[in-house]
Design a protein around this motif. Structure first.
Motif, PDB file in Angstrom:
ATOM      1  N   UNK A 243       0.736  -1.284   0.038  1.00  0.00           N
ATOM      2  CA  UNK A 243       0.050   0.025   0.131  1.00  0.00           C
ATOM      3  C   UNK A 243       1.011   1.078  -0.158  1.00  0.00           C
ATOM      4  N   UNK A 244       0.611   2.105  -0.830  1.00  0.00           N
ATOM      5  CA  UNK A 244       1.216   3.357  -1.140  1.00  0.00           C
ATOM      6  C   UNK A 244       0.365   4.429  -0.405  1.00  0.00           C
ATOM      7  N   UNK A 245       0.827   5.365   0.144  1.00  0.00           N
ATOM      8  CA  UNK A 245      -0.086   6.621   0.493  1.00  0.00           C
ATOM      9  C   UNK A 245       0.558   7.728  -0.222  1.00  0.00           C
ATOM     10  N   UNK A 246      -0.212   9.006  -0.572  1.00  0.00           N
ATOM     11  CA  UNK A 246       0.040  10.164  -1.057  1.00  0.00           C
ATOM     12  C   UNK A 246      -0.423  11.349   0.050  1.00  0.00           C
ATOM     13  N   UNK A 247       0.593  12.064   0.360  1.00  0.00           N
ATOM     14  CA  UNK A 247       0.128  13.076   1.438  1.00  0.00           C
ATOM     15  C   UNK A 247       0.107  14.330   0.492  1.00  0.00           C
ATOM     16  N   UNK A 248      -1.202  14.941  -0.086  1.00  0.00           N
ATOM     17  CA  UNK A 248      -1.260  16.307  -0.583  1.00  0.00           C
ATOM     18  C   UNK A 248      -2.107  17.095  -0.056  1.00  0.00           C
ATOM     19  N   UNK A 249      -2.180  18.397  -0.561  1.00  0.00           N
ATOM     20  CA  UNK A 249      -2.789  19.521  -0.295  1.00  0.00           C
ATOM     21  C   UNK A 249      -3.849  20.039  -1.192  1.00  0.00           C
ATOM     22  N   UNK A 250      -4.276  19.177  -2.186  1.00  0.00           N
ATOM     23  CA  UNK A 250      -5.319  19.401  -2.975  1.00  0.00           C
ATOM     24  C   UNK A 250      -6.062  18.052  -3.616  1.00  0.00           C
ATOM     25  N   UNK A 251      -7.547  18.181  -3.563  1.00  0.00           N
ATOM     26  CA  UNK A 251      -8.143  17.169  -3.811  1.00  0.00           C
ATOM     27  C   UNK A 251      -7.871  16.753  -5.493  1.00  0.00           C
ATOM     28  N   UNK A 252      -8.412  15.754  -5.943  1.00  0.00           N
ATOM     29  CA  UNK A 252      -8.408  15.461  -7.318  1.00  0.00           C
ATOM     30  C   UNK A 252      -9.364  14.519  -7.826  1.00  0.00           C
ATOM     31  N   UNK A 253      -9.464  14.276  -9.042  1.00  0.00           N
ATOM     32  CA  UNK A 253     -10.499  13.350  -9.849  1.00  0.00           C
ATOM     33  C   UNK A 253      -9.697  11.901  -9.751  1.00  0.00           C
ATOM     34  N   UNK A 254     -10.142  10.944  -9.192  1.00  0.00           N
ATOM     35  CA  UNK A 254      -9.509   9.568  -9.193  1.00  0.00           C
ATOM     36  C   UNK A 254      -9.514   9.272 -10.781  1.00  0.00           C
ATOM     37  N   UNK A 255     -10.928   9.387 -11.435  1.00  0.00           N
ATOM     38  CA  UNK A 255     -10.757   8.931 -12.662  1.00  0.00           C
ATOM     39  C   UNK A 255      -9.586   9.224 -13.647  1.00  0.00           C
ATOM     40  N   UNK A 256      -8.792  10.454 -13.411  1.00  0.00           N
ATOM     41  CA  UNK A 256      -7.811  10.948 -14.077  1.00  0.00           C
ATOM     42  C   UNK A 256      -6.578   9.765 -14.162  1.00  0.00           C
ATOM     43  N   UNK A 257      -6.515   9.248 -12.821  1.00  0.00           N
ATOM     44  CA  UNK A 257      -5.391   8.211 -12.874  1.00  0.00           C
ATOM     45  C   UNK A 257      -5.805   6.848 -13.697  1.00  0.00           C
ATOM     46  N   UNK A 258      -6.961   6.548 -13.519  1.00  0.00           N
ATOM     47  CA  UNK A 258      -7.438   5.462 -14.046  1.00  0.00           C
ATOM     48  C   UNK A 258      -7.394   5.591 -15.520  1.00  0.00           C
TER      49      UNK A 258
END
Length: 642
Positions: A243-258
Motif C-alpha cells: 500500500x502506498x500513500x500520497x500526502x497532498x494539499x489538493x483534492x483530485x479526480x481519481x478517474x484521471x489516474x485510471x
C-alpha cells in the motif's frame, strides 16, 4: 496508447517562474503585511498540539537498528500502539493536556500514536490559552489575506513539559507543489521551435511496452526502462500486497489516474484508490494536477498496489495533520509528498517579531514534521519528499531574485520537509536527449546529468541573445540544511558539504533600502539533500492526465515526479522482500559506501550537469545525491540483507 503530441515549444513563462509568493507567502518580517485588526473572537479554527516524544534518543537508536542487517531489531518494526506505549505521551500527560484544554472550552481528539492532539475552538479561546492575540493581515505583495498571532504563542506552563509545537494558529504560509511545465516562453513574445531526438535506446519497443521513448512524453514505462525495473515486472513483482500513500494539499479526480493507466496500456488492480479527506480535505484547485501526478506515477510504477490519498487544506495545520494521519493509521508501507517550501521560512528570524536576523530556531513546523517522521521510521514506513525545483536556491520560486527595489537576494537554501533527516529527499536529473531552439544548432546531453536549466540559459545566451530570458534557478533542489545537523548515515559519505559562507536573505525595501532579514550560518555541518535522484527535467519529462489542467498534459517535470516514483518502487521492493523497507537513507548510504558504483551497483553515478551551484561528481553531490537507481540491483541487495 496516447497519440504522439509532438511538442514544438519550450519552457515556462517568466511570470510563472518568478511570480510572487502566492504559493509560499513570505513571513511578515520580510515585507510587513497590513494589520487589519483583531480576527473575530468567535472565529473557529483547528490547532494541532504535537506532543514531546518520550526517550527520543532511544527511539532514534531503535530506528537505526531496524535498518541495520544483523541487528536483533532488524526489520522489527512497531505497530502504532507499540509506538504509543514506548515513545508517545503517557496517558497521564495526555489527560493533563486535555484538562487544560477543557478549562478553555476547547475540544480535543488524541491520535492513536499519542503523538498529537487535534483541537478545535474559537480564536478567543486560543488567545487566552496561548497568551497572544490573533490578527488578520493582508499581504502588500499579492493581496493574500491571512491571520496569525501578533506575538509568539506561549505554551501554558502546566503542560509545557508535554506539548512541543502548536500548529495552526497561523494560516499565513502555504506550500508549493513541486512540478514545473515546459510550455511557451510568453515573455519572449514568440514561440521557439524545438526538435527532439532520443539519445538513448531505452524507450518504446526496446523495453517496457507502455513506454513512448519520447522526451517530454515519457510514461512510467520509460521510468522502468531507465532505472532497470523491468526484470522485477517479469518476475511478477507489481506491488501486490503493498500500500502506498500520497500526502497532498489538493483534492483530485481519481478517474484521471485510471484514464492515464488505461491509455498507456497498463493493466492495474481495479478499485484500488481510497481518499482520506483530512480536516475537511483539500480543494479542487491549481494543485489538483499535482495530486494526479503523484497517484499516476506511484500507482503506475506499482500497478497492483493499493493507494491511499490523504488530502488536507493548504493552510494552517493541514499539512501536519495529513502526515500525522497517514503515519498514525499505519496502513501504508510507504508515503510520498510533492509539496514544500524553503526550510528558512520556518525560522524565527522571519516569523517572530523582534527576533534577531541570525535566529534560525524553529518557529514553524520543522519539529512537528520531525516527530511524525520518527514515528513513521519506527513503524517501517518509507517516506519520500520532492526536493524542489529551484536548484540550489530554493527561495527563488517563491520570492524571485534581483537587485531592484522590491527584490530579494537568493541565498543557497533547501526545501522542507525534504531537508528532514528522516525522510528521503528526491532530487532531479536530465536524461540523455538532443535539442534545438529557434535557429540554433542541435546540441545533446549524452549522459544522465544533474538537472539545472543553466544549460538552456547558456544556449539562449549564445544563439538567441544574452539576457533575453532569465531561467535562474530552475533545476533539482539540493544543498545543505542550516537547521538539521548532518545525520549519521552521511558521516562517511564522500562529497557531503557544509553550508557556504556569506549567505543572507536581503530585501531591497523601496523606502528603506537593503534590509537583511536572515543571515544563514556559515560552514554549518548540516544534512545534505537530495539523497537520490531520477529524471525530472521537463525537457525530458512526462505526460500526465488532470481534468483540472485540461486533460492530457505533456512536457511536465519536477521533483514531484520523482518522489511518487520512489514510492511506487518501494511497493515493488516490499512485495519482493516480503517486508516493509523502512527508512531508506541508512540503507542506501551503507550500500553505496561499501559497494560503490559499477556493473552490479544499486546506483548510477551522476557526474555531469549542475543545479546552478552544485555539480555532478563520481560520488555524492548535493545536485543528485548518491545518484540514480538500478532498481533490480537494489532489490538484490535488500533481499540478501547486504
Amino acid at each position: 496508447m496516447f497519440a504522439k503530441l509532438h511538442r514544438t515549444s519550450l519552457s515556462l513563462s517568466l511570470g510563472l517562474l518568478l511570480a510572487g509568493s502566492s504559493a509560499g507567502a513570505m513571513a511578515a518580517n520580510a515585507v510587513p503585511a497590513v494589520d487589519t485588526g483583531a480576527a473575530p473572537a468567535n472565529q473557529m479554527v483547528h490547532v494541532t498540539l504535537v506532543l514531546k516524544l518520550r526517550n527520543q534518543a532511544a527511539l532514534e537508536n531503535f530506528i537505526k537498528q531496524t535498518v541495520t542487517p544483523g541487528n536483533p531489531n532488524y526489520q522489527q518494526f512497531l505497530t502504532t500502539s507499540q509506538f504509543a506505549a514506548q515513545y508517545g505521551a503517557t496517558d497521564d500527560a495526555i489527560a493533563r493536556v486535555q484538562s487544560v484544554l477543557k478549562q478553555q472550552g476547547i475540544s480535543s481528539e488524541v491520535l492513536p500514536s499519542h503523538l498529537a492532539i487535534r483541537t478545535s475552538g474559537s480564536l478567543s479561546q486560543y488567545n487566552r490559552l496561548f497568551q497572544t492575540s490573533v490578527h488578520n493581515y493582508v499581504s502588500r505583495e499579492n493581496g493574500h489575506s491571512f491571520h496569525k498571532p501578533t506575538s509568539s504563542p506561549q505554551i501554558p506552563s502546566a503542560i509545557a513539559d508535554v506539548v512541543d509545537v502548536a500548529s495552526g494558529l497561523s494560516n499565513e504560509l502555504t506550500y508549493r507543489p513541486h512540478h514545473i511545465s515546459s510550455s511557451a516562453f510568453t515573455s519572449l513574445g514568440t514561440q521557439l521551435p524545438k526538435t527532439h531526438a532520443l539519445a538513448s535506446s531505452t524507450g518504446g519497443s526496446n523495453g517496457n511496452p507502455t513506454a513512448t521513448g519520447v522526451p517530454g512524453e515519457y510514461t512510467v514505462g520509460d521510468v522502468a526502462n531507465f532505472y532497470d525495473i523491468n526484470p522485477l515486472y517479469k518476475h511478477g513483482v507489481v506491488g501486490k500486497g503493498s500500500t502506498v500513500a500520497i500526502v497532498t494539499l489538493s483534492n483530485f479526480y481519481p478517474a484521471d489516474a485510471e484514464t492515464y493507466w488505461s491509455d498507456i496500456g497498463l493493466a492495474t488492480k481495479p478499485n484500488r484508490i481510497t481518499q482520506v479527506h483530512v480536516d475537511g480535505g483539500g480543494a479542487i484547485d491549481g494543485g489538483s494536477g499535482e495530486t494526479s501526478i503523484d497517484v499516476e506515477q506511484s500507482g503506475g510504477i506499482a500497478p497492483f498496489a493499493n493507494i491511499l490519498v490523504y488530502d488536507a487544506p493548504n493552510a494552517g495545520n493541514g499539512y501536519v495533520d495529513a502526515f500525522a494521519q497517514a503515519v498514525s493509521d499505519n496502513i501504508a508501507d510507504s508515503i510520498s509528498t510533492s509539496w514544500g517550501l524553503p526550510e528558512i521560512f520556518n525560522f524565527a528570524a522571519l516569523n517572530v517579531a523582534g527576533a534577531s536576523n541570525t535566529d534560525t530556531s524553529d518557529a514553524g513546523d520543522l519539529r512537528a514534521f520531525h516527530a511524525i517522521f520518527l514515528e513513521a521510521a519506527a513503524q517501517g514506513q518509507s517516506l519520500f519528499a520532492a526536493s524542489g525545483d529551484s536548484g540550489a536556491y530554493d527561495t527563488v520560486r517563491d520570492l524571485g531574485a534581483g537587485t531592484a527595489p522590491g527584490d530579494y537576494t537568493a541565498p543557497l537554501t533547501v526545501d522542507s520537509p525534504a531537508s528532514d533527516p528522516f525522510i528521503t529527499a528526491a532530487g532531479g536529473t536530465t536524461t540523455p536527449y538532443s535539442y534545438a531552439f529557434g535557429t540554433g544548432p542541435t546540441e545533446s546531453i549524452s549522459q544522465e546529468s544533474v538537472w539545472g536549466w543553466d544549460y538552456i540559459q547558456n544556449y539562449f545566451n549564445t544563439y538567441i541573445g544574452p539576457n533575453v530570458i532569465n531561467l535562474f534557478s530552475v533545476g533539482g533542489g539540493g544543498g545543505v540544511s542550516v537547521y538539521w545537523h548532518k545525520p549519521f548515515y552521511q558521516d562517511f559519505t564522500s562529497g557531503v558539504r557544509r553550508s557556504e559562507p556569506k549567505q543572507s536573505l536581503v530585501y531591497n525595501d523601496p523606502s528603506a533600502g537593503p534590509t537583511t532579514l536572515l543571515q544563514l550560518p556559515s560552514h554549518f555541518s548540516g544534512r545534505n539533500v537530495p539523497d537520490v535522484a531520477l529524471n525530472a527535467d521537463p525537457e525530458t519529462g512526462y505526460i500526465y492526465v488532470s481534468t483540472y489542467d485540461g486533460g492530457l498534459n505533456a512536457g511536465e517535470g519536477g521533483t514531484s515526479f520523482v518522489a511518487p516514483q520512489l514510492n511506487g518502487i518501494t511497493a515493488l521492493l516490499r512485495q519482493s522482500t516480503g517486508h516493509r523497507i523502512g527508512l531508506w537513507n541508512p540503507q542506501i548510504y551503507a550500500i553505496q559506501n561499501f559497494f560503490g558504483y559499477g556493473r552490479f551497483s544499486a546506483f548510477n553515478s551522476v557526474r555531469a550537469g549542475d543545479n546552478w551551484f552544485y555539480y555532478g561528481a563520481p560520488h555524492y553531490n548535493p545536485g543528485a545525491g548518491i545518484g540514480s537507481l538500478d532498481v533490480t540491483n537494489l532489490d538484490v541487495f535488500l533481499r540478501s540483507g547486504f
